[in-house]
Design a protein around this motif. Structure first.
Motif, PDB file in Angstrom:
ATOM      1  N   GLY A 290      -8.965   0.974  15.124  1.00  0.00           N
ATOM      2  CA  GLY A 290      -9.065   1.655  16.409  1.00  0.00           C
ATOM      3  C   GLY A 290      -8.395   3.013  16.402  1.00  0.00           C
ATOM      4  N   GLU A 291      -8.358   3.656  17.561  1.00  0.00           N
ATOM      5  CA  GLU A 291      -7.724   4.957  17.725  1.00  0.00           C
ATOM      6  C   GLU A 291      -6.211   4.779  17.724  1.00  0.00           C
ATOM      7  OE1 GLU A 291      -6.602   8.411  17.745  1.00  0.00           O
ATOM      8  OE2 GLU A 291      -8.795   8.251  17.871  1.00  0.00           O
ATOM      9  N   LEU A 292      -5.499   5.535  16.886  1.00  0.00           N
ATOM     10  CA  LEU A 292      -4.058   5.350  16.730  1.00  0.00           C
ATOM     11  C   LEU A 292      -3.230   6.475  17.340  1.00  0.00           C
ATOM     12  CD1 LEU A 292      -4.021   4.048  13.038  1.00  0.00           C
ATOM     13  CD2 LEU A 292      -3.978   2.707  15.149  1.00  0.00           C
ATOM     14  N   ALA A 293      -3.856   7.545  17.744  1.00  0.00           N
ATOM     15  CA  ALA A 293      -3.098   8.644  18.354  1.00  0.00           C
ATOM     16  C   ALA A 293      -2.554   8.207  19.714  1.00  0.00           C
ATOM     17  CB  ALA A 293      -3.985   9.873  18.509  1.00  0.00           C
ATOM     18  N   GLY A 294      -1.378   8.719  20.038  1.00  0.00           N
ATOM     19  CA  GLY A 294      -0.819   8.482  21.360  1.00  0.00           C
ATOM     20  C   GLY A 294      -0.166   7.145  21.562  1.00  0.00           C
ATOM     21  N   LEU A 295       0.149   6.456  20.478  1.00  0.00           N
ATOM     22  CA  LEU A 295       0.826   5.159  20.575  1.00  0.00           C
ATOM     23  C   LEU A 295       2.343   5.329  20.514  1.00  0.00           C
ATOM     24  CD1 LEU A 295      -1.458   3.012  18.246  1.00  0.00           C
ATOM     25  CD2 LEU A 295      -1.309   2.900  20.747  1.00  0.00           C
ATOM     26  N   PRO A 296       3.104   4.312  20.928  1.00  0.00           N
ATOM     27  CA  PRO A 296       4.567   4.411  20.832  1.00  0.00           C
ATOM     28  C   PRO A 296       5.044   4.573  19.388  1.00  0.00           C
ATOM     29  CG  PRO A 296       3.907   2.551  22.216  1.00  0.00           C
ATOM     30  CD  PRO A 296       2.661   3.061  21.570  1.00  0.00           C
ATOM     31  N   ARG A 297       6.188   5.189  19.251  1.00  0.00           N
ATOM     32  CA  ARG A 297       6.831   5.294  17.941  1.00  0.00           C
ATOM     33  C   ARG A 297       6.948   3.903  17.329  1.00  0.00           C
ATOM     34  NH1 ARG A 297      12.772   5.873  16.958  1.00  0.00           N
ATOM     35  NH2 ARG A 297      13.006   6.639  14.828  1.00  0.00           N
ATOM     36  N   ALA A 298       6.609   3.774  16.035  1.00  0.00           N
ATOM     37  CA  ALA A 298       6.462   2.432  15.470  1.00  0.00           C
ATOM     38  C   ALA A 298       7.090   2.313  14.085  1.00  0.00           C
ATOM     39  CB  ALA A 298       4.992   2.052  15.413  1.00  0.00           C
ATOM     40  N   LEU A 299       7.394   1.060  13.740  1.00  0.00           N
ATOM     41  CA  LEU A 299       7.915   0.687  12.424  1.00  0.00           C
ATOM     42  C   LEU A 299       7.107  -0.498  11.935  1.00  0.00           C
ATOM     43  CD1 LEU A 299      10.193   0.840  10.200  1.00  0.00           C
ATOM     44  CD2 LEU A 299      11.463  -0.808  11.610  1.00  0.00           C
ATOM     45  N   VAL A 300       6.630  -0.429  10.684  1.00  0.00           N
ATOM     46  CA  VAL A 300       5.936  -1.553  10.069  1.00  0.00           C
ATOM     47  C   VAL A 300       6.627  -1.878   8.743  1.00  0.00           C
ATOM     48  CG1 VAL A 300       4.208  -0.052   8.950  1.00  0.00           C
ATOM     49  CG2 VAL A 300       3.714  -2.472   9.304  1.00  0.00           C
ATOM     50  N   LEU A 301       6.875  -3.171   8.509  1.00  0.00           N
ATOM     51  CA  LEU A 301       7.538  -3.635   7.298  1.00  0.00           C
ATOM     52  C   LEU A 301       6.663  -4.689   6.631  1.00  0.00           C
ATOM     53  CD1 LEU A 301       9.766  -3.762   9.925  1.00  0.00           C
ATOM     54  CD2 LEU A 301      11.327  -3.629   7.975  1.00  0.00           C
ATOM     55  N   TYR A 302       6.433  -4.534   5.326  1.00  0.00           N
ATOM     56  CA  TYR A 302       5.579  -5.491   4.619  1.00  0.00           C
ATOM     57  C   TYR A 302       5.881  -5.455   3.122  1.00  0.00           C
ATOM     58  CZ  TYR A 302       2.885  -1.251   3.631  1.00  0.00           C
ATOM     59  OH  TYR A 302       2.514   0.011   3.236  1.00  0.00           O
ATOM     60  N   GLY A 303       5.549  -6.552   2.448  1.00  0.00           N
ATOM     61  CA  GLY A 303       5.705  -6.636   1.002  1.00  0.00           C
ATOM     62  C   GLY A 303       4.347  -6.597   0.330  1.00  0.00           C
ATOM     63  N   THR A 304       4.342  -6.366  -0.979  1.00  0.00           N
ATOM     64  CA  THR A 304       3.070  -6.205  -1.693  1.00  0.00           C
ATOM     65  C   THR A 304       2.561  -7.499  -2.319  1.00  0.00           C
ATOM     66  OG1 THR A 304       4.153  -5.578  -3.782  1.00  0.00           O
ATOM     67  CG2 THR A 304       3.640  -3.805  -2.227  1.00  0.00           C
ATOM     68  N   ARG A 305       3.304  -8.611  -2.133  1.00  0.00           N
ATOM     69  CA  ARG A 305       2.812  -9.917  -2.576  1.00  0.00           C
ATOM     70  C   ARG A 305       2.295 -10.677  -1.351  1.00  0.00           C
ATOM     71  NH1 ARG A 305       6.460 -14.383  -5.825  1.00  0.00           N
ATOM     72  NH2 ARG A 305       4.724 -15.701  -6.542  1.00  0.00           N
ATOM     73  N   ASP A 306       1.543  -9.985  -0.557  1.00  0.00           N
ATOM     74  CA  ASP A 306       1.126 -10.445   0.764  1.00  0.00           C
ATOM     75  C   ASP A 306      -0.339 -10.092   0.950  1.00  0.00           C
ATOM     76  OD1 ASP A 306       0.651 -10.874   3.466  1.00  0.00           O
ATOM     77  OD2 ASP A 306       2.396  -9.770   4.168  1.00  0.00           O
ATOM     78  N   LEU A 307      -1.153 -11.074   1.266  1.00  0.00           N
ATOM     79  CA  LEU A 307      -2.583 -10.866   1.441  1.00  0.00           C
ATOM     80  C   LEU A 307      -2.897  -9.847   2.532  1.00  0.00           C
ATOM     81  CD1 LEU A 307      -5.223 -11.974   0.245  1.00  0.00           C
ATOM     82  CD2 LEU A 307      -5.153 -13.788   1.964  1.00  0.00           C
ATOM     83  N   LEU A 308      -1.965  -9.645   3.443  1.00  0.00           N
ATOM     84  CA  LEU A 308      -2.194  -8.694   4.540  1.00  0.00           C
ATOM     85  C   LEU A 308      -1.752  -7.273   4.206  1.00  0.00           C
ATOM     86  CD1 LEU A 308      -1.163 -10.785   7.682  1.00  0.00           C
ATOM     87  CD2 LEU A 308      -3.350 -10.710   6.466  1.00  0.00           C
TER      88      LEU A 308
END
Length: 299
Positions: free
Chosen positions: A230-248
Motif C-alpha cells: 500500500g501507500e506508505l507516505a504520511g505514516l507515523p515514525r516507525a521501527l521494524v525489527l526482524y531476523g534473516t532466519r525468518d520466513l517473513l
C-alpha cells in the motif's frame, strides 16, 4: 553471531509449538476450527509477574473484546495499543501480555490489547474498521498512542495506521513492528528460499492462513491485508525489527525498500540468522537488546 540461548530457543520453540508443515488445507482448517471451539479467551497472564497486583484489567466491547490494562501504582502518560500475532488464527498468548506490560512499564503507558476475531471463521473485514476507530479514539487522548504488534499483529498494526491516515483520523505517534507479516501475497521470491532455513514457519501454512484472513484471492493484495503493497507516505515514525532466519523477512525487506521510496521515516533493524519475532523470546540476549532499542526509539 546468534547467542547459544537464541539457538537453543530456535530449536525448542518450534518443538513446543509443534510446528510442522500442513498436510492439506482442508485438514488444517478443520483442525484450527476444532481448536477454536475449545479456546478459553480469557487474558493469559500466567507468565507476567505480579500481574493482579500491578495491573487493573478491564474489557471493553468494540464489536469484540478489547483488554485495557491500567497500572495500579503509576499514572499512565500514554497508551500502548498492542496487536498480537499468531498468523491471524491464534489468540493472545501469555508472552504477548508479558512483553506488552514490560514495554508499557518502560514507557509509562497503559496497555490496550484487542482480541480480534480469528481466521478461518473470520476475515480482515470483521475487525478492521473497529480497530481503526479504536486506535484513533485512544490516539485522541492525553499522551497519544504507540501502535505496536508482532508478526501478523505487526502487519495488522501497519494496515490500521494506513486506514487511520486515509480517513483523516488522529494518528498514532509511533509504530513498532516485530517481524511483521506485511505481504500476504508472498510476492517476494526469496520467501521460498528462506522456507528451507526457518525452523518455525512453513510456506504451506503461510499461504493457507493468508487466504483465510483475506477471505478471497482478490483481497490478498489489498493494503488492509498486505500493507507493504500500500501507500506508505504520511505514516507515523516507525521501527521494524526482524531476523534473516525468518520466513517473513523478505516481506520486511520489501517494506524497508518501499518506505525509502515513499519517504516514510522507518528505521529497520535486521539481525543476521535470528528467528521469527526474536525480540519476544524469553531470556535471550538478542531480545534484551531489541527491547532496549524499542524503548530508546519511543523516548
Amino acid at each position: 553471531m546468534p547467542s547459544r540461548r537464541h539457538d537453543l530457543l530456535a530449536t525448542l520453540v518450534p518443538k513446543i509449538r509443534r510446528s510442522r508443515e500442513l498436510d492439506s488445507e482442508p485438514a488444517e482448517r478443520a483442525r484450527v476450527e476444532a481448536w477454536h471451539r475449545t479456546l478459553d479467551r480469557a487474558l493469559p497472564t500466567r507468565v507476567t509477574p505480579g500481574f493482579a497486583k500491578r495491573w487493573d484489567a478491564t474489557v471493553t466491547d468494540i464489536g469484540f473484546p478489547c483488554h485495557v490494562l491500567t497500572p495500579r501504582t503509576r499514572r499512565p502518560v500514554r497508551t500502548l495499543y498492542y496487536v498480537h500475532g499468531g498468523a491471524f488464527m491464534a489468540p493472545i498468548d501469555a508472552f504477548h501480555v508479558r512483553y506488552a506490560t514490560r514495554l508499557a512499564d518502560a514507557i509509562g503507558a497503559r496497555v490496550v490489547m484487542p482480541d480480534y476475531p480469528l481466521a478461518p471463521e473470520h476475515t480482515w473485514r470483521d475487525s478492521h474498521d473497529a480497530l481503526v476507530d479504536d486506535v484513533a479514539r485512544w490516539a485522541g487522548r492525553e499522551g497519544g498512542v504507540v501502535l505496536a504488534g508482532d508478526s501478523a499483529g505487526g502487519g495488522l498494526a501497519l494496515a490500521v495506521a494506513q486506514s487511520v491516515r486515509d480517513r483523516g483520523l488522529t494518528p498514532a505517534s509511533h509504530l513498532v513492528m516485530h517481524a511483521p507479516w506485511v505481504d500476504l501475497t508472498t510476492s517476494t521470491p526469496e520467501t521460498h528460499d528462506v522456507d528451507a532455513i526457518d525452523p518455525w514457519l512453513f510456506i504451506g501454512k503461510l499461504q493457507a492462513y493468508a487466504g483465510w484472513w483475506a477471505g478471497t484471492s482478490q483481497d490478498l493484495g489489498r493494503p488492509e491485508v498486505s500493507p507493504a503493497l500500500g501507500e506508505l507516505a504520511g505514516l507515523p515514525r516507525a521501527l521494524v525489527l526482524y531476523g534473516t532466519r525468518d520466513l517473513l523477512f523478505p516481506g520486511c525487506r520489501l517494506l524497508r525498500q518501499r518506505a525509502g521510496e515513499a519517504g516514510w521515516d522507518l528505521t529497520a533493524i535486521e539481525e543476521p540468522d535470528l528467528i521469527h519475532v526474536y525480540g519476544l523470546l524469553p531470556f535471550a540476549p538478542e531480545a534484551r537488546r531489541a527491547f532496549a532499542q524499542v524503548v530508546e526509539f519511543l523516548r
